[in-house]
Design an enzyme around this catalytic site. Structure first.
Site, PDB file in Angstrom:
ATOM      1  N   CYS A   1     -13.468 -10.155  19.912  1.00  0.00           N
ATOM      2  CA  CYS A   1     -12.500  -9.426  19.041  1.00  0.00           C
ATOM      3  C   CYS A   1     -11.400  -8.858  19.838  1.00  0.00           C
ATOM      4  O   CYS A   1     -10.738  -7.998  19.093  1.00  0.00           O
ATOM      5  CB  CYS A   1     -13.225  -8.490  18.351  1.00  0.00           C
TER       6      CYS A   1
ATOM      7  N   TYR B   1     -25.707 -10.321  22.343  1.00  0.00           N
ATOM      8  CA  TYR B   1     -25.342  -9.348  21.400  1.00  0.00           C
ATOM      9  C   TYR B   1     -25.613  -9.775  19.939  1.00  0.00           C
ATOM     10  O   TYR B   1     -24.708  -9.930  19.125  1.00  0.00           O
ATOM     11  CB  TYR B   1     -23.663  -9.116  21.910  1.00  0.00           C
TER      12      TYR B   1
ATOM     13  N   CYS C   1      -8.255   1.418  -1.558  1.00  0.00           N
ATOM     14  CA  CYS C   1      -7.745   0.786  -0.285  1.00  0.00           C
ATOM     15  C   CYS C   1      -7.529  -0.652  -0.613  1.00  0.00           C
ATOM     16  O   CYS C   1      -8.458  -1.267  -1.152  1.00  0.00           O
ATOM     17  CB  CYS C   1      -8.616   1.028   0.745  1.00  0.00           C
TER      18      CYS C   1
ATOM     19  N   CYS D   1      -1.348   6.059   6.787  1.00  0.00           N
ATOM     20  CA  CYS D   1      -2.887   5.785   7.009  1.00  0.00           C
ATOM     21  C   CYS D   1      -2.801   5.208   8.349  1.00  0.00           C
ATOM     22  O   CYS D   1      -3.952   5.779   9.022  1.00  0.00           O
ATOM     23  CB  CYS D   1      -3.557   4.836   5.817  1.00  0.00           C
TER      24      CYS D   1
ATOM     25  N   CYS E   1       0.924  -1.386   0.065  1.00  0.00           N
ATOM     26  CA  CYS E   1      -0.055   0.021  -0.185  1.00  0.00           C
ATOM     27  C   CYS E   1       0.822   1.117  -0.020  1.00  0.00           C
ATOM     28  O   CYS E   1       1.769   1.501   0.977  1.00  0.00           O
ATOM     29  CB  CYS E   1      -0.934   0.158   1.327  1.00  0.00           C
TER      30      CYS E   1
END
Length: 468
Positions: free
Chosen positions: A424, A329, A176, A93, A87
């Site tokens: 996560c 959730y 991206c 970024c 990238c």
């Protein structure tokens, strides 16, 4: 660059690290944010951009008592896993943290990040930790199905992108490498339409203007695209012309929405969402299942890896067809419905009303026996327990902050045979797991899944069983 001198000190406990100081460092492992971790005089130093096994000269950017942060000034011994990031704006970024690392090596690093969290926050001996190799992708590019880019206007040009790490400098993302290519295209066209129609762009400093954020989401299987403009005001200048231009130039956009967020906040979405054109939802398919997605509804960002993640959750649930499941959730009901053909009943809850409406519609379309309620898991699980509903399996997929303490208490009270924890955040996962272990649960398996290649994030599925 000439290296600054460093001085040996006799008493390691009294070592003082100063901002700007440079010293040699051997990198031992990856940190939770993708930085290299080394030790200078027994003090932890996080070095951005360094890889395990490398010998570097580090310069301290932030000195602290517990740990310090540094950058690489020179690599004396380079890791064989170091690669050139493809990238062109990778360094500016900050959206990805590991493009300078061989992909297979990053999978090993992510497994270790999860293992480190369990080593730090649980009482499980390292040698007995039941952790598996990270499940990676065959092609770890263009995998994200959703883009949320902040807008600015510079001269007459509209830019949209992410903030440079640690700043409010916006880096324009023209393309991206981890976003679905169609989303890159849609965002570029939207930027040009906004500029051509001279629609006011939000000014963060003055808190005026209209368009704050361009949000796009695509169904990988259906190719339907949803475009959401997040605006600072209910008014949208040249709204009808904007809708007309989107119709003509972006026929792939099947859902056009406006969300109002007039608060001075880092949160993307506000509470009010208006339908501008097309459908109110887009549809996505995962395996045999179909899901309608409204603008604010949570859905996993990597559909291809989501199949692996949910398969691991189903494997951990060990279903026989008789189990009652609570899907905490639940979002739009994806995990619970993925498990439904092995269960007798699914109940779920989520705080986002639109998500629950989607979950109910998705379940009805697939004729699944479900109950979905708006509210917190810590509210509904105790309520259901009082009503006589006892779950055999509780599946949790909480935000990065982990499970609410009251939910953990409710799980302990309910005593399900199994808890399937989809996480996560390895740190909050390990902390929550130890609380469940303290109340009679045992960790049987931990399966990391690489949902976000080239970032430091790692998801995992942890299987816990109630000791008999």
């Amino acid at each position: 660059m000439k290296e600054k001198p460093y001085h040996k000190q006799q008493n390691n406990n009294n070592v003082s690290i100063q901002t700007g100081q440079q010293f040699p460092l051997t990198i031992k492992r990856l940190g939770i944010n993708g930085e290299g971790v080394g030790y200078f005089k027994r003090k932890v130093v996080f070095v951005k951009g360094a890889l395990p096994g490398e010998e570097v000269v580090a310069e301290v950017t932030k000195a602290g008592e517990r740990f310090s942060e540094a950058i690489v000034r020179k690599i004396r011994k380079e890791s064989p896993d170091r690669v050139k990031a493809p990238c062109p704006i990778y360094e500016q970024c900050g959206g990805c943290q590991l493009q300078h690392m061989n992909y297979d090596a990053s999978l090993v690093g992510k497994q270790d990040i999860v293992a480190q969290a369990f080593s730090r926050y649980t009482k499980i001996p390292d040698q007995h930790l039941p952790i598996q190799k990270t499940i990676g992708m065959d092609n770890p590019w263009y995998y994200r199905n959703k883009s949320q880019l902040q807008t600015r206007k510079i001269n007459k040009q509209v830019i949209a992108g992410l903030y440079k790490e640690g700043t409010h400098e916006l880096i324009d993302l023209s393309a991206c490498l981890v976003q679905h290519q169609q989303l890159n295209h849609v965002t570029q066209i939207v930027k040009s339409i906004l500029a051509d129609l001279n629609i006011p762009i939000y000014n963060e400093r003055k808190h005026d203007g209209e368009v704050r954020t361009i949000v796009t989401r695509i169904g990988f299987e259906t190719k339907q695209v949803q475009l959401v403009l997040i605006t600072n005001t209910a008014e949208l200048s040249n709204k009808e012309l904007f809708i007309k231009e989107v119709r003509q130039k972006l026929p792939e956009v099947t859902s056009l929405m406006q969300n109002i967020n007039d608060s001075k906040t880092s949160l993307i979405f506000g509470e009010q969402t208006y339908h501008l054109d097309g459908e109110e939802t887009i549809n996505e398919r995962l395996g045999e299942f179909s899901f309608d997605l409204s603008a604010r509804a949570f859905f996993q960002l990597n559909p291809k890896q989501t199949v692996h993640l949910y398969d691991e959750a189903k494997k951990a649930a060990r279903l026989s067809g008789k189990e009652k499941i609570v899907d905490a959730y639940c979002g739009v009901g994806t995990i619970g419905q993925w498990l439904a053909n092995g269960a007798s009943e699914i109940r779920g809850m989520d705080t986002t009303r639109e998500a629950i409406e989607d979950a109910r519609a998705n379940a009805d379309a697939q004729q699944i026996n479900t109950t979905y309620e708006v509210g917190t898991a810590q509210k509904w699980l105790p309520t259901w327990l009082k009503q006589g509903f006892k779950p055999d399996v509780v599946v949790v997929d909480p935000p990065r902050s982990g499970c609410d303490p009251q939910l953990l208490k409710s799980i302990v009270q309910a005593k399900p045979n199994r808890v399937v924890y989809v996480s996560c955040n390895p740190s909050t996962l390990a902390k929550d797991v130890q609380q469940l272990m303290d109340k009679g649960y045992k960790v049987v398996n931990i399966q990391p899944v690489d949902m976000f290649p080239w970032t430091a994030q790692v998801e995992s599925v942890t299987e816990l069983v109630l000791k008999k």
